[in-house]
Design a protein around this motif. Sequence first.
Motif, PDB file in Angstrom:
ATOM      1  N   THR A   1      11.096   9.106  -0.072  1.00  0.00           N
ATOM      2  CA  THR A   1       9.941   9.777  -0.669  1.00  0.00           C
ATOM      3  C   THR A   1      10.174  11.276  -0.754  1.00  0.00           C
ATOM      4  OG1 THR A   1       8.466   8.074   0.216  1.00  0.00           O
ATOM      5  CG2 THR A   1       7.453  10.137  -0.482  1.00  0.00           C
TER       6      THR A   1
ATOM      7  N   SER B   1       4.278   9.844   4.650  1.00  0.00           N
ATOM      8  CA  SER B   1       3.110   9.436   3.871  1.00  0.00           C
ATOM      9  C   SER B   1       2.273   8.463   4.691  1.00  0.00           C
ATOM     10  CB  SER B   1       3.538   8.787   2.553  1.00  0.00           C
ATOM     11  OG  SER B   1       2.435   8.223   1.887  1.00  0.00           O
TER      12      SER B   1
ATOM     13  N   THR C   1      -0.037   6.589   3.525  1.00  0.00           N
ATOM     14  CA  THR C   1      -0.140   5.352   2.747  1.00  0.00           C
ATOM     15  C   THR C   1       1.046   4.434   3.014  1.00  0.00           C
ATOM     16  OG1 THR C   1      -1.329   6.550   1.010  1.00  0.00           O
ATOM     17  CG2 THR C   1      -0.369   4.426   0.424  1.00  0.00           C
ATOM     18  N   GLN C   2       2.243   5.005   3.052  1.00  0.00           N
ATOM     19  CA  GLN C   2       3.423   4.190   3.329  1.00  0.00           C
ATOM     20  C   GLN C   2       3.372   3.601   4.730  1.00  0.00           C
ATOM     21  OE1 GLN C   2       6.842   6.628   2.574  1.00  0.00           O
ATOM     22  NE2 GLN C   2       6.704   6.411   0.360  1.00  0.00           N
TER      23      GLN C   2
ATOM     24  N   GLY D   1       0.730   2.870   6.346  1.00  0.00           N
ATOM     25  CA  GLY D   1      -0.289   1.825   6.323  1.00  0.00           C
ATOM     26  C   GLY D   1       0.239   0.518   5.761  1.00  0.00           C
ATOM     27  N   TRP D   2       0.974   0.581   4.618  1.00  0.00           N
ATOM     28  CA  TRP D   2       1.457  -0.692   4.072  1.00  0.00           C
ATOM     29  C   TRP D   2       2.611  -1.261   4.876  1.00  0.00           C
ATOM     30  CZ3 TRP D   2       6.291  -1.850   2.559  1.00  0.00           C
ATOM     31  CH2 TRP D   2       7.131  -0.839   2.077  1.00  0.00           C
TER      32      TRP D   2
END
Length: 636
Positions: free
Chosen positions: A183, A598, A600-601, A603-604
């Motif tokens: 990223t 991140s 978000t990353q 989290g997934w």
Amino acid sequence: MASPSEQQRQKHVRGPSFTGPGGARPRAVQVLLLLLFVISWAAPLGLVALLGLLPPDLPRWLAGALTTAGVVGAGALAVLLLRWLLSGALGYESAIGLRIIRAERVPRGARVAFVWCVLIAVGGLLALSLGVTHLGLVIAVAAASFLGLLLLLVQYSSIFGTTSIVGVVLGVAALIVVQSVATGFQHEFERRVLGVYAHINVTRSTGMTEYRRFEAWLRTQPGVTGASPFVYYAMMLAPFDPEGGRTDDLRLASVLVKGIEPETAAQVIDLPQHLERGSGRAIPLEVLRSDFELMPVPDREADELPLSVAATPDPRGAGWYERAMEHYAAAPAVRKRIPGEIRSDLLDDDEWPEDVVSGSGSGGDDARFDASALPTIFVGATLAKELGLKEESLVMVVDPGSSFDSSSEPEFQYYRVVGVFQAGFQEYDSRLVYVHIRELQRFKYRGRDQVSGIDLRLIDPNLAPAVGGAIRAALPGREYSVLEWQNLNENLFKSIRFQKNIITIILSLVITVATFNVLSALWTMVVRRSAEVAILMSMGATGGQVARIFQVTGMAIGLSGSLAGVGFGLVLCWLVQLYGYTLDPEVYFIESLPVEISVTQIGWILGMTLAICFVATLPPSLRAAKLRPVEGLRYE
């Protein structure tokens, strides 16, 4: 047949019954759960769509259908997990499941060793933060962090639980580090590209003469915050010594020259920041100078322009062309010279134009070359290093296009370097130079007042496709080209995203392998604890309740490993940032390894790991649920 009192006692022991009138309710529930379980296997399609792994040539309707199926599958999986929690996983099943992996006794010295590991890790991070960059220190901090995490797990988990958790920790940590680096690469490339190129540029192959009206119209578009005209031209550049002239070992470099308007260029590119980074001080763009007088060119007729541009009044006001022509006619001829009218290989003082020659003695005996009167130029840091240039150096810019015809000689002009910029992107720092826009209009358009196109900057770079689409819709036909920043280096961005997705899939397999360790450990546990399972079932526990015990055990391992892996991964990312691992800019285009974390990353990654762990608990849980009490107690 059991008596009514015996049936009531069995019902009390076994818990509430789901049997409805005619036995229809349990069957409907089973069918619904089976349907949800089948649908939940479509959840990976949502992950594939989220990562952008769907084939680009896939029909839009099929891509939309697969994405919808993935979302529905993820919803079904969420419903199953919620039902699993509400149906007893938070009751005594969780207490028994957690007791299975609880440490029976803490090894002697584990706490002392854990404290030492924490001290080493904290001290190493503090030293790295203060600027002590040493690879051995980085390795020591990473090893101390992992060993401390292992000792912490041993204090609260059994050996079986710890070995299962460690596999998940390593998989999650590796995925977080790689995702953060990938990223960082992707966003760093985007930032550096956007620092040199605008978010959108609108061009016309034969050039724009009505660019002032065009610029005024583009500034009115939603989301546009800045606009500036530009001219691009491929040329050659070489150092120049006015005393020695051209030498036999003349070094030439192929460069892309960009002509910018100093008054508005800062609205669309980050050149002021790049100049400060490359020259070590703030340099205003206004130091780019040119004394060249452009030949005014009238706008095309209104019926030849797009309707939106034709309806935009010229910001220069009515009668601008007549006034411009009067000014151009009154300008000295020396300021209207175009390449080919002066020979820049003449080194005799009396043959130079008056604005580049000054004398200090009578009769011009001490005449000398006056560099301060030359137009100015910005060069990249890598190009300056290769050619030995610095501020106040003189360079010669050659137009190779004029030499393709053997009947004419190459045309060139001299410039004075007034700034060195560093964009941080090797390709730009070694090949791009900036001059005043009038200088390139002199070469490319033979002194006529027209430009290649207009650069635009938006409120948000991600709005480029929408804004570009709106501009494209207002410019019918193929006369104008609208190019968003995502398409400027499309192949580069695609390769970065593709590599990132492939690495993610490969490291996801590492997590999957770790969950197979959980599966095998749970299966072994079911076989070894068949007697305890039989006792629970003989006391009234149902197959579903027994299954949830082992599901809780597996999910506890997965959750502990995921959270510990996130912590260890963040420590490794921090170490990479503090160490500042350097890269070869000629290979990787940037100078150091970028890391961008991140939420978000993370989290997934957590969600994916827990989902895989949940699937891994199903086979041993179903095996335990089908165990008959009589078989479990046969040899007891």
